[in-house]
Design a protein around this motif. Structure first.
Motif, PDB file in Angstrom:
ATOM      1  N   ALA A 153       0.962  -1.316   0.181  1.00 16.13           N
ATOM      2  CA  ALA A 153       0.141   0.057   0.121  1.00 16.13           C
ATOM      3  C   ALA A 153       0.786   1.309  -0.101  1.00 16.13           C
ATOM      4  O   ALA A 153       0.534   2.390  -0.672  1.00 16.13           O
ATOM      5  N   SER A 154       1.914   1.233   0.843  1.00 13.54           N
ATOM      6  CA  SER A 154       3.010   2.442   0.882  1.00 13.54           C
ATOM      7  C   SER A 154       3.373   2.616  -0.545  1.00 13.54           C
ATOM      8  O   SER A 154       3.445   3.973  -1.037  1.00 13.54           O
ATOM      9  N   ALA A 155       3.810   1.659  -0.993  1.00 13.19           N
ATOM     10  CA  ALA A 155       4.375   1.826  -2.394  1.00 13.19           C
ATOM     11  C   ALA A 155       3.443   2.317  -3.462  1.00 13.19           C
ATOM     12  O   ALA A 155       3.783   2.880  -4.447  1.00 13.19           O
ATOM     13  N   MET A 156       2.181   1.695  -3.463  1.00 11.12           N
ATOM     14  CA  MET A 156       1.036   2.213  -4.325  1.00 11.12           C
ATOM     15  C   MET A 156       0.927   3.756  -4.072  1.00 11.12           C
ATOM     16  O   MET A 156       0.606   4.233  -5.116  1.00 11.12           O
ATOM     17  N   GLY A 157       0.856   4.149  -2.831  1.00 15.58           N
ATOM     18  CA  GLY A 157       0.669   5.488  -2.630  1.00 15.58           C
ATOM     19  C   GLY A 157       1.836   6.468  -3.390  1.00 15.58           C
ATOM     20  O   GLY A 157       1.587   7.349  -4.012  1.00 15.58           O
ATOM     21  N   VAL A 158       3.186   5.909  -3.203  1.00 20.63           N
ATOM     22  CA  VAL A 158       4.328   6.883  -3.604  1.00 20.63           C
ATOM     23  C   VAL A 158       4.050   6.918  -5.276  1.00 20.63           C
ATOM     24  O   VAL A 158       4.393   7.939  -5.683  1.00 20.63           O
ATOM     25  N   LYS A 159       3.824   5.742  -5.756  1.00 15.32           N
ATOM     26  CA  LYS A 159       3.511   5.479  -7.178  1.00 15.32           C
ATOM     27  C   LYS A 159       2.640   6.124  -7.774  1.00 15.32           C
ATOM     28  O   LYS A 159       2.857   7.028  -8.808  1.00 15.32           O
ATOM     29  N   ALA A 160       1.366   6.504  -6.918  1.00 16.54           N
ATOM     30  CA  ALA A 160       0.299   7.251  -7.386  1.00 16.54           C
ATOM     31  C   ALA A 160       0.637   8.561  -7.543  1.00 16.54           C
ATOM     32  O   ALA A 160       0.326   9.295  -8.539  1.00 16.54           O
ATOM     33  N   PHE A 161       1.501   9.052  -6.347  1.00 13.78           N
ATOM     34  CA  PHE A 161       1.970  10.617  -6.380  1.00 13.78           C
ATOM     35  C   PHE A 161       2.930  10.760  -7.589  1.00 13.78           C
ATOM     36  O   PHE A 161       2.642  11.838  -8.305  1.00 13.78           O
ATOM     37  N   GLN A 162       3.770   9.798  -7.775  1.00 12.62           N
ATOM     38  CA  GLN A 162       4.821  10.144  -8.900  1.00 12.62           C
ATOM     39  C   GLN A 162       4.067  10.170 -10.402  1.00 12.62           C
ATOM     40  O   GLN A 162       4.401  10.975 -11.317  1.00 12.62           O
ATOM     41  N   MET A 163       2.787   9.414 -10.279  1.00  8.86           N
ATOM     42  CA  MET A 163       2.025   9.283 -11.496  1.00  8.86           C
ATOM     43  C   MET A 163       1.325  10.751 -11.818  1.00  8.86           C
ATOM     44  O   MET A 163       1.188  11.196 -12.772  1.00  8.86           O
ATOM     45  N   VAL A 164       0.925  11.334 -10.735  1.00  9.27           N
ATOM     46  CA  VAL A 164       0.438  12.726 -10.503  1.00  9.27           C
ATOM     47  C   VAL A 164       1.421  13.731 -11.096  1.00  9.27           C
ATOM     48  O   VAL A 164       1.351  14.638 -11.899  1.00  9.27           O
ATOM     49  N   THR A 165       2.719  13.758 -10.513  1.00  6.11           N
ATOM     50  CA  THR A 165       3.860  14.661 -11.240  1.00  6.11           C
ATOM     51  C   THR A 165       3.974  14.442 -12.774  1.00  6.11           C
ATOM     52  O   THR A 165       4.601  15.267 -13.193  1.00  6.11           O
ATOM     53  N   ALA A 166       3.996  13.104 -13.102  1.00 10.34           N
ATOM     54  CA  ALA A 166       4.135  12.755 -14.599  1.00 10.34           C
ATOM     55  C   ALA A 166       2.822  13.098 -15.431  1.00 10.34           C
ATOM     56  O   ALA A 166       2.871  12.645 -16.518  1.00 10.34           O
ATOM     57  N   LYS A 167       1.759  13.605 -14.784  1.00  7.62           N
ATOM     58  CA  LYS A 167       0.617  13.835 -15.512  1.00  7.62           C
ATOM     59  C   LYS A 167       0.183  12.627 -16.193  1.00  7.62           C
ATOM     60  O   LYS A 167      -0.397  12.661 -17.329  1.00  7.62           O
ATOM     61  N   GLU A 168       0.336  11.375 -15.360  1.00  8.85           N
ATOM     62  CA  GLU A 168      -0.093  10.201 -16.236  1.00  8.85           C
ATOM     63  C   GLU A 168      -1.547   9.830 -15.862  1.00  8.85           C
ATOM     64  O   GLU A 168      -1.870   8.732 -14.937  1.00  8.85           O
ATOM     65  N   TYR A 169      -2.599  10.706 -16.198  1.00  8.93           N
ATOM     66  CA  TYR A 169      -3.869  10.583 -15.791  1.00  8.93           C
ATOM     67  C   TYR A 169      -4.646   9.514 -16.472  1.00  8.93           C
ATOM     68  O   TYR A 169      -4.123   9.320 -17.809  1.00  8.93           O
ATOM     69  N   GLY A 170      -5.653   9.202 -16.050  1.00  8.61           N
ATOM     70  CA  GLY A 170      -6.445   8.131 -16.775  1.00  8.61           C
ATOM     71  C   GLY A 170      -5.966   6.647 -16.492  1.00  8.61           C
ATOM     72  O   GLY A 170      -6.313   5.890 -17.321  1.00  8.61           O
ATOM     73  N   LYS A 171      -4.863   6.728 -15.377  1.00  5.08           N
ATOM     74  CA  LYS A 171      -4.318   5.305 -15.468  1.00  5.08           C
ATOM     75  C   LYS A 171      -4.624   4.938 -13.925  1.00  5.08           C
ATOM     76  O   LYS A 171      -4.627   5.574 -12.945  1.00  5.08           O
ATOM     77  N   MET A 172      -3.982   3.556 -13.817  1.00  4.58           N
ATOM     78  CA  MET A 172      -4.035   2.889 -12.556  1.00  4.58           C
ATOM     79  C   MET A 172      -2.672   2.558 -11.998  1.00  4.58           C
ATOM     80  O   MET A 172      -2.254   1.760 -12.950  1.00  4.58           O
ATOM     81  N   VAL A 173      -2.300   2.597 -10.769  1.00  5.09           N
ATOM     82  CA  VAL A 173      -1.249   1.778 -10.368  1.00  5.09           C
ATOM     83  C   VAL A 173      -1.640   0.251 -10.454  1.00  5.09           C
ATOM     84  O   VAL A 173      -2.834  -0.295 -10.116  1.00  5.09           O
ATOM     85  N   ALA A 174      -0.583  -0.580 -11.028  1.00  6.61           N
ATOM     86  CA  ALA A 174      -0.901  -2.073 -10.820  1.00  6.61           C
ATOM     87  C   ALA A 174       0.350  -2.650 -10.222  1.00  6.61           C
ATOM     88  O   ALA A 174       1.515  -2.228 -10.366  1.00  6.61           O
ATOM     89  N   TYR A 175       0.246  -3.783  -9.642  1.00  6.11           N
ATOM     90  CA  TYR A 175       1.471  -4.508  -9.091  1.00  6.11           C
ATOM     91  C   TYR A 175       1.637  -5.796 -10.187  1.00  6.11           C
ATOM     92  O   TYR A 175       0.666  -6.500 -10.207  1.00  6.11           O
ATOM     93  N   LYS A 176       2.673  -5.787 -11.085  1.00  6.20           N
ATOM     94  CA  LYS A 176       2.580  -6.867 -11.898  1.00  6.20           C
ATOM     95  C   LYS A 176       4.104  -7.586 -12.092  1.00  6.20           C
ATOM     96  O   LYS A 176       5.108  -6.761 -11.939  1.00  6.20           O
ATOM     97  N   ASN A 177       4.176  -9.078 -11.713  1.00  2.00           N
ATOM     98  CA  ASN A 177       5.616  -9.708 -11.814  1.00  2.00           C
ATOM     99  C   ASN A 177       6.480  -8.992 -10.714  1.00  2.00           C
ATOM    100  O   ASN A 177       7.696  -8.647 -11.149  1.00  2.00           O
ATOM    101  N   ASN A 178       6.069  -8.804  -9.591  1.00  4.40           N
ATOM    102  CA  ASN A 178       6.939  -8.235  -8.592  1.00  4.40           C
ATOM    103  C   ASN A 178       7.513  -6.797  -8.709  1.00  4.40           C
ATOM    104  O   ASN A 178       8.541  -6.316  -8.341  1.00  4.40           O
ATOM    105  N   ALA A 179       6.848  -6.086  -9.639  1.00  5.89           N
ATOM    106  CA  ALA A 179       7.004  -4.571  -9.729  1.00  5.89           C
ATOM    107  C   ALA A 179       5.954  -3.898  -9.818  1.00  5.89           C
ATOM    108  O   ALA A 179       4.766  -4.368 -10.174  1.00  5.89           O
ATOM    109  N   LEU A 180       6.022  -2.339  -9.664  1.00  2.00           N
ATOM    110  CA  LEU A 180       4.874  -1.577  -9.703  1.00  2.00           C
ATOM    111  C   LEU A 180       4.953  -0.890 -11.280  1.00  2.00           C
ATOM    112  O   LEU A 180       5.883  -0.469 -11.730  1.00  2.00           O
ATOM    113  N   THR A 181       3.584  -1.157 -11.869  1.00  2.55           N
ATOM    114  CA  THR A 181       3.369  -0.585 -13.215  1.00  2.55           C
ATOM    115  C   THR A 181       2.165   0.298 -13.152  1.00  2.55           C
ATOM    116  O   THR A 181       1.624   0.457 -12.317  1.00  2.55           O
TER     117      THR A 181
END
Ligand code: F6P
Length: 384
Positions: free
Chosen positions: A323-351
């Protein structure tokens, strides 16, 4: 914490009078059922935002309801996240009755009708000066995220559910905690089943997916595991029970998912009269007990329905981390303006995946999943 409106007004006053807050504003909401790990996501977002010194993070109380209220019930989160990753639930509350596309509005005659308030919602979020929003929720919430994105909202999704039923991510936080809670309960039911030579049925949550049941059955060592993906037959279950009693091992522990059903039968549940649009699953454990008794089961049968205990309490370490990793990743997506997307955990990595992709397919347990194979090899019957 809950005095959101007052807080929001004070915030506005501060901003207007001092004209000092030039930071960008990010809004966070938690929607649908709660789930262990929600607070860890919120903390991850806020802490990551603090590092940049460019953002203030706010929470809308009770999903989108906080924005739609007049005055809005929105709280600044910057200084509220210390140590919350350990706590269950969500500090900004949640609801399953806040779909802005079908929002319950009470008329003057006291009658409630559903209205599409999505346009008002998007406009209000933008008028309040929010640059972007992170919506933490399950498949229902992410469907709403996609629709709001199509209406022009800068939105990012974080997947949440104890059911693990989102196919875009290998795991959701909260699931591992739910399995641990169910396994702890299962272990307790084994000792009492053994003492009384009983058959004990334990019903777990999971909606239309058997993930919690399957994992718990293997972790606990069940004789029988019944999941939605494999409809069961009473004669097969009885056969397994009789075999066990014949061998002198006079007790049986069964795990059944709330969405499991008899071959050619229906799921057990009903619509609650509380405004929730989803059917409330529950009671299949009692149905199974009645059917076994009718079929002259060779032992006393008891049922335990675990219910919402599976969603409560402190998240296990793995869920806090995910959950912590997903929160951090979501914020990074905000700064990168990756809107319309969702955080996902795939093959032991966040994508990241597009919200469209994220809501496309339900994550059922595949009949050839390696854990089905494992369970069968361990002698667990699926009643098929
Ligand atoms: O999706 C999570 C979940 O706990 C399901 O496992 C369960 O069917 C449902 O929510 C219960 O919903 P409620 O909290 O509205 O009773």
């Amino acid at each position: 914490m809950h005095n959101g409106a007052d807080h929001w007004e004070k915030e506005q006053t501060d901003n207007n009078s001092k004209k000092k807050n030039m930071k960008k504003k990010l809004l966070v909401a938690t929607g649908g059922g709660d789930c262990p790990g929600l607070n860890a996501v919120i903390r991850g977002i806020v802490k990551a935002a603090k590092q940049t010194s460019e953002w203030d993070v706010y929470g809308s109380i009770e999903a989108f309801n906080g924005v739609l209220k007049n005055p809005p019930e929105i709280v600044k989160l910057n200084k509220r996240v210390g140590g919350i990753h350990v706590k269950g639930g969500t500090i900004i509350k949640t609801t399953n009755r806040g779909n802005p596309f079908s929002f319950p509005v009470q008329g003057e005659n006291g009658k409630t009708t559903k209205k599409d308030l999505s346009g008002d919602l998007v406009k209000k979020i933008q008028d309040l000066g929010f640059e972007a929003m992170i919506n933490i929720g399950g498949d229902g919430s992410q469907k709403i995220s996609q629709q709001l994105f199509e209406k022009g909202l800068n939105i990012i999704g974080v997947p949440k559910t104890i059911d693990n039923d989102l196919s875009a991510t290998d795991l959701t936080f909260g699931f591992t905690t739910a399995v641990q809670i169910a396994t702890d309960s299962f272990d307790k039911l084994v000792t009492t089943a053994e003492s009384h030579h009983r058959v004990i049925i334990m019903e777990v949550m999971g909606r239309d997916a058997g993930w919690i049941a399957l994992h718990t059955a293997i972790a606990g060592g069940a004789e029988i595991c019944l999941i939605p993906e494999i409809p069961f037959k009473i004669d097969k279950i009885l056969k397994r029970i009789k075999k066990r009693y014949k061998k002198g091992k006079g007790f049986v522990n069964i795990v059944i998912a709330e969405g499991a059903k008899l071959k050619d039968g229906e799921v057990v549940g009903k619509h609650a009269k509380d405004g929730d649009e989803n059917i409330k699953l529950g009671g299949v454990g009692n149905q199974l007990r009645a059917l076994l008794e009718k079929a002259n089961c060779p032992a006393q049968v008891r049922t335990t329905i675990l219910g919402h205990t599976q969603r409560g309490g402190t998240p296990v370490a793995f869920d806090r981390i995910l959950a912590s990793a997903m929160g951090v990743k979501a914020f990074q997506m905000v700064t990168a303006k990756e809107y319309g997307k969702m955080v996902a955990y795939k093959n032991n990595a966040l994508t990241t995946v597009t919200l469209k992709e994220a809501i496309r397919e339900y994550n059922h347990v595949a009949k050839d999943h390696y854990l089905i194979d494992t369970a069968r090899a361990l002698g667990i019957s699926f009643g098929d």
